[in-house]
Design a protein around this motif. Structure first.
Motif, short mmCIF file in Angstrom:
data_model
loop_
_atom_site.label_atom_id
_atom_site.label_comp_id
_atom_site.label_asym_id
_atom_site.label_seq_id
_atom_site.Cartn_x
_atom_site.Cartn_y
_atom_site.Cartn_z
N SER A 555 9.33 -32.58 -5.43
CA SER A 555 8.43 -32.07 -4.93
C SER A 555 6.97 -32.30 -5.86
O SER A 555 7.28 -32.89 -7.17
CB SER A 555 8.35 -30.36 -5.02
OG SER A 555 7.37 -29.86 -4.95
N LEU A 556 5.93 -32.46 -5.47
CA LEU A 556 4.62 -32.56 -6.23
C LEU A 556 4.67 -31.90 -7.45
O LEU A 556 4.14 -31.99 -8.47
CB LEU A 556 3.44 -32.33 -5.37
CG LEU A 556 3.08 -33.62 -4.48
CD1 LEU A 556 2.17 -33.32 -3.45
CD2 LEU A 556 2.52 -34.56 -5.49
N ARG A 726 1.42 -39.97 1.68
CA ARG A 726 2.52 -40.77 0.56
C ARG A 726 2.59 -39.70 -0.47
O ARG A 726 3.67 -39.96 -1.29
CB ARG A 726 2.03 -41.89 0.31
CG ARG A 726 2.95 -42.74 -0.19
CD ARG A 726 2.56 -44.16 -0.31
NE ARG A 726 1.34 -44.49 -1.29
CZ ARG A 726 0.60 -45.46 -1.82
NH1 ARG A 726 1.12 -46.27 -0.99
NH2 ARG A 726 -0.19 -45.46 -2.67
N GLY A 727 1.66 -39.31 -1.16
CA GLY A 727 1.88 -38.31 -2.37
C GLY A 727 2.65 -37.33 -2.24
O GLY A 727 3.47 -37.00 -2.95
N SER A 728 2.82 -36.65 -0.97
CA SER A 728 3.45 -35.49 -0.82
C SER A 728 5.30 -35.86 -0.94
O SER A 728 6.18 -35.06 -1.07
CB SER A 728 3.29 -34.96 0.47
OG SER A 728 1.87 -34.41 0.47
N ALA A 729 5.30 -37.03 -0.70
CA ALA A 729 6.83 -37.57 -0.51
C ALA A 729 7.22 -38.31 -1.83
O ALA A 729 8.40 -38.52 -1.95
CB ALA A 729 6.99 -38.74 0.60
N GLY A 731 7.26 -36.86 -5.13
CA GLY A 731 7.28 -36.03 -6.06
C GLY A 731 6.26 -36.02 -7.08
O GLY A 731 5.09 -36.38 -6.45
N ALA A 732 6.74 -35.62 -8.44
CA ALA A 732 5.55 -35.45 -9.26
C ALA A 732 4.75 -36.82 -9.40
O ALA A 732 3.58 -36.66 -9.68
CB ALA A 732 6.04 -35.27 -10.54
N GLU A 733 5.13 -37.97 -9.16
CA GLU A 733 4.47 -39.15 -9.12
C GLU A 733 3.47 -39.20 -8.07
O GLU A 733 2.40 -39.98 -8.08
CB GLU A 733 5.29 -40.26 -8.96
CG GLU A 733 6.52 -40.61 -9.98
CD GLU A 733 7.69 -41.74 -9.51
OE1 GLU A 733 6.90 -42.64 -8.92
OE2 GLU A 733 8.56 -41.66 -10.00
N GLY A 734 3.53 -38.46 -7.19
CA GLY A 734 2.29 -38.53 -6.26
C GLY A 734 1.20 -37.77 -6.41
O GLY A 734 0.09 -38.04 -5.50
N ILE A 735 1.21 -37.24 -7.75
CA ILE A 735 -0.16 -36.58 -8.02
C ILE A 735 -1.25 -37.73 -8.32
O ILE A 735 -2.48 -37.60 -7.71
CB ILE A 735 -0.03 -36.10 -9.42
CG1 ILE A 735 0.95 -34.77 -9.34
CG2 ILE A 735 -1.36 -35.62 -10.04
CD1 ILE A 735 0.05 -33.57 -8.42
N ALA A 736 -0.84 -39.04 -8.80
CA ALA A 736 -1.82 -40.02 -8.67
C ALA A 736 -2.30 -40.43 -7.32
O ALA A 736 -3.71 -40.65 -7.16
CB ALA A 736 -1.12 -41.57 -9.09
N ASP A 737 -1.59 -40.32 -6.40
CA ASP A 737 -2.16 -40.66 -4.81
C ASP A 737 -3.13 -39.37 -4.64
O ASP A 737 -4.01 -39.74 -3.91
CB ASP A 737 -1.07 -40.68 -3.97
CG ASP A 737 -0.39 -41.85 -3.67
OD1 ASP A 737 -0.83 -43.09 -4.07
OD2 ASP A 737 0.94 -42.03 -3.28
#
Length: 862
Positions: A555-556, A726-729, A731-737
């Motif tokens: 998850s984000l 894309r950010g929603s998919a 995980g936490a890495e999606g915060i940059a998106d």
């Protein structure tokens, strides 16, 4: 400033291109209580700001200072004659007033990004013929008060909106009303603001001295540049900058004069003339209002239907006018269709005897109060002496509403016996038996000409037919509710549209449930036609039929929910709605269906890119490599056309296109101008250098049902949606998106648009969806950074939501959390006060449940 006002909203309402201009003109200004304006996002009700004169601009909005360092975006592997109230001196209504200023013509287009600020429109009719009689010609004040009410209700809807949802849209059968309001209401709001400030400013000036005395106004004449008060008798002493004519019976003030209005003093003074209402206008642009309270008893006679339509108009304007407090309006024997327009002010009854008895009782009570106080109504309002005793009540009675008129006869006799105001007003509609007993007798002929003998004027009568009154009431009643709706599915036909809603959030039917697994094939990324919901391929769950290794959904916001509840301004419902859990297979799918996202994002930020760029998340603008006609570029108009096409990714037919852009022309599809406009825009957008085709293809011979469709144009709102998905998919890495998405926001979505244009926004409410979309993404980002101990970054995200014009509590609560985390309690308390003021909250139940829950959980209410 009033509750809910923002600098961006004030700027847009006054035609200022960039709200930063208001900020630059206002920052540092001293405010009530010894405070100063030092934060554009922290403004209290009663404060004052300076609004510069609107000018054309071709510069982009001023950038905010750079945000603190934050996560960088990662590229994925897969991309008749009368006794007047008082004698009024004979005076011909002045003629030859200044015409409305012309709207500046747009500059010639270039291949550089361009946008115009809207010019103030001051004509007596819309540039396009409105289909609503109420707002045509001189109905500008009704349009203004109604649009202001709609926007006020919408702000309240947004404050009660739950994250992940959207406010209730206007239903199709009522969109005609919203179209008409959007077309005429903005100019009307400017007039309403001016009239209200002028009248209240007069009170503030006169109340400052013990000898101050309000003028005994009976009518008002308003033109493009002058407000004139018509008095019942000579009163030569007026406070500056008011000017008195040689008879002493007319007070005038210019539109550019300092009004003396102190917003901070508004809470201590009543509006002086709350029963002022528009009755008619002239072809030269004069608008006339009558003070029904001062007249006391008035009759409308002549054409029966037009008399009723004028009475409805009076009621509709009184229902929401800004220059009243505690006003009550009762419609007797007509107007049931208007009952919901504003029930706190307007009521309907068929009980004539009860209505008359009630008004007789109020009249007796007011008479006693006047005698005991030893003052008149105007003095009571001016000095706030027994202010609740002067609540005006306007009673409008339909033809033949009464069977027994004894009570009416008594009321008319009592009103005639009073030489001045009694805080009551009676309007008789087409009642020949009692017309002679009224002070003023107005007559409307079958052509709609209104004659007011006491003023010696002939006007075009204001009109609102019953069906239009009903639709206006229904629309405003719906807007006054606080129920929100699910965000609709995406309307496009790209692969990623199958998995996201219109705000770019991953559809929850596609997200992983920890207790559910369901096999599904990977969707074909090359498919171009969107399937029905039941046919949408399910995202891979934790495992598939081949027995893949079970993965842990990400998850984000991956920390335990209690962490976020303890350290941020979110709720469990927010987390469920905004941050779905996604497994690795699902992540791979989402990334694979949009392989060009990073290329398109880079192209958006590349000034050398030749693709058309359409900005919607801020002042609407278009950057294109082609050109517009040099002599008549019509930049604002053509920008609207491109914006419309950009929000219709599946294309539109000529019929749909014509109806959207020319909604008042039923024959537009058979006329040449629709196709001519497309041809002009096609040349402006130019040729796609990658394919050699036009960015707006001709679509001839392709058998397309919707041939008008942009190809490979970059639209910031679409990039935002794609980045969010894309950010929603990821995980936490999606915060940059999500940060990359927020970086696309430069102002209020769809701001600085063409005056009277963009009525098609009422059809799908994209402006509302985008506003909520920005707030939700900013909230996710702020929640992440608060939990990570980075309150400065959380505040930066919340400020982007405010920059986008949000009136919601969500970003303000995020700012409270950020200030609290930094130990800045004074600023945190200021934001809390702003939240409470936005809701006019005196008790907890005035607050939305979400807001109250967060404030209590975090112990911020002290």
């Amino acid at each position: 400033m009033q509750e809910g006002d923002t600098l961006s909203g004030i700027a847009e309402a006054h035609g200022v291109a960039d709200w930063h201009q208001v900020w630059e003109a206002s920052k540092g200004m001293a405010q009530p209580g010894g405070q100063h304006l030092t934060n554009p996002d922290l403004i209290q009700p009663g404060w004052t700001v300076k609004v510069p004169v609107a000018t054309l601009t071709t510069q982009p909005p001023t950038n905010h200072p750079a945000k603190p360092s934050r996560p960088t975006q990662q590229t994925p592997n897969t991309p008749g004659r009368q006794m007047p109230a008082e004698p009024i001196p004979d005076r011909q209504a002045p003629a030859g007033h200044s015409p409305a200023p012309a709207q500046p013509s747009a500059p010639a287009a270039s291949r550089h990004e361009q946008h115009d600020s809207p010019a103030a429109s001051r004509s007596t009719s819309s540039s396009s013929q409105t289909l609503m009689e109420a707002f045509a010609g001189g109905g500008i004040l009704l349009a203004g008060v109604s649009l202001a009410a709609l926007l006020r209700y919408r702000r309240r809807q947004f404050r009660w909106r739950h994250p992940g949802r959207t406010i209730s849209p206007t239903p199709p059968e009522l969109q005609r009303v919203e179209h008409a309001l959007l077309s005429t209401g903005m100019a009307g709001m400017a007039d309403v603001t001016w009239l209200n400030a002028a009248l209240r400013g007069l009170v503030h000036s006169l109340a400052a001295t013990d000898s101050g005395r309000l003028p005994d106004v009976v009518a008002v004449r308003m033109t493009a540049d002058t407000l004139e008060l018509v008095l019942t008798g000579a009163q030569p002493d007026a406070p500056e900058p008011w000017v008195v004519d040689e008879t002493g019976t007319r007070w005038l003030i210019g539109r550019g004069d300092e009004l003396g209005y102190d917003p901070a003093a508004r809470a201590y003074h009543f509006a002086p003339f709350p029963a002022l209402a528009s009755v008619g206008y002239t072809a030269a642009g004069e608008h006339w209002l009558l003070d029904l309270e001062r007249i006391g008893a008035m009759s409308l006679s002549g054409d029966s239907e037009k008399c009723l339509n004028l009475a409805r108009f009076l009621a509709a304007e009184l229902a929401h006018n800004a220059w009243s407090e505690m006003l009550q309006v009762t419609l007797v024997g007509f107007g049931k269709e208007m009952a919901d327009i504003n029930p706190s002010r307007l009521t309907h009854t068929e009980d004539f005897d009860k209505a008359i008895a009630s008004l007789n009782g109020e009249l007796a009570s007011t008479t006693d109060a006047l005698r005991h106080a030893g003052i008149d109504v105007l003095a009571g309002r001016l000095h706030n002496i027994a202010g609740d005793a002067w609540v005006p009540h306007v009673l409008l009675i339909a033809p033949s509403a009464a069977e027994d008129t004894e009570g009416l006869d008594q009321l008319l006799t009592t009103l005639r016996a009073h030489p001045s105001r009694t805080a009551t007003a009676l309007v008789l509609i087409d009642d020949p038996h009692h017309a002679d007993a009224t002070r003023w007798q107005l007559r409307i002929d079958e052509h709609g000409t209104l004659r007011i003998p006491t003023l010696d004027v002939e006007l075009i009568a204001q009109q609102i037919p019953a069906d239009e009154a009903a639709q206006l009431a229904q629309m405003l009643a719906l807007a006054a509710t606080t129920e929100d709706n699910p965000v609709p599915d995406a309307a496009g036909d790209k692969p990623w549209d199958e998995y996201s809603d219109a705000a770019g959030n991953l559809r929850h039917s596609q997200a992983v449930s920890a207790a559910t697994t369901r096999p599904a094939p990977v969707p074909d990324a090359s498919r171009g036609t969107k399937q029905e919901s039941a046919d949408i391929p399910a995202m891979h769950s934790a495992g598939d039929q081949a027995g893949s290794v079970l993965t842990v959904p990400q998850s984000l916001l991956p920390l335990p929910p209690d962490t976020y509840l303890d350290q941020t301004a979110t709720t469990r419902a927010d987390l469920d709605a905004l941050v779905p859990h996604v497994d690795q297979a699902t992540r791979a799918q989402v990334e694979s269906i949009d392989p060009e996202l990073d290329r398109d994002l880079a192209a958006w930020h590349d000034p050398a890119c030749t693709q058309p760029k359409v900005r919607l998340l801020g002042p609407v603008s278009v950057t294109a490599q082609g050109s517009l006609p040099q002599r008549n570029p019509r930049l604002l108009w053509n920008t609207e056309i491109v914006a419309y096409l950009a929000t219709r990714p599946s294309g539109v037919s000529v019929e749909t296109y014509g109806t959207a852009l020319w909604p008042d022309d039923p024959n537009i599809a058979s006329k040449t101008k629709a196709r001519q406009s497309i041809s002009i825009v096609r040349q402006w957008l130019g040729i796609n250098q990658r394919t050699g085709r036009e960015h707006l293809p001709k679509g001839i011979g392709a058998g397309l049902a919707n041939p008008y469709r942009l190809e490979e144009a970059l639209v910031d709102a679409e990039l935002f949606r794609r980045l969010r998905l894309r950010g929603s998919a990821r995980g936490a890495e999606g915060i940059a998106d999500l940060w990359a998405a927020l970086d696309l926001v430069v102002g209020v979505p769809f701001s600085e648009r063409r005056p009277e244009g963009y009525r098609w926004l009422a059809d799908d409410a994209l402006d509302h969806i985008y506003a909520g979309m920005i707030v939700d993404v900013a909230h996710i980002v702020a929640t992440h950074h608060l939990a990570a101990g980075e309150p400065e970054l959380a505040a930066s995200a919340a400020h982007i939501a405010l920059k986008a014009g949000s009136s919601e509590d969500v970003p303000l609560l995020d700012l409270v959390a950020a200030c609290d985390a930094q130990g800045n309690r004074a600023e945190a308390d200021a934001y809390i006060k702003r939240i409470l003021a936005n809701h006019d909250a005196e008790v907890e139940e005035d607050l939305p449940p979400r807001t109250a829950e967060i404030l209590h959980r975090r112990q911020w209410l002290r």
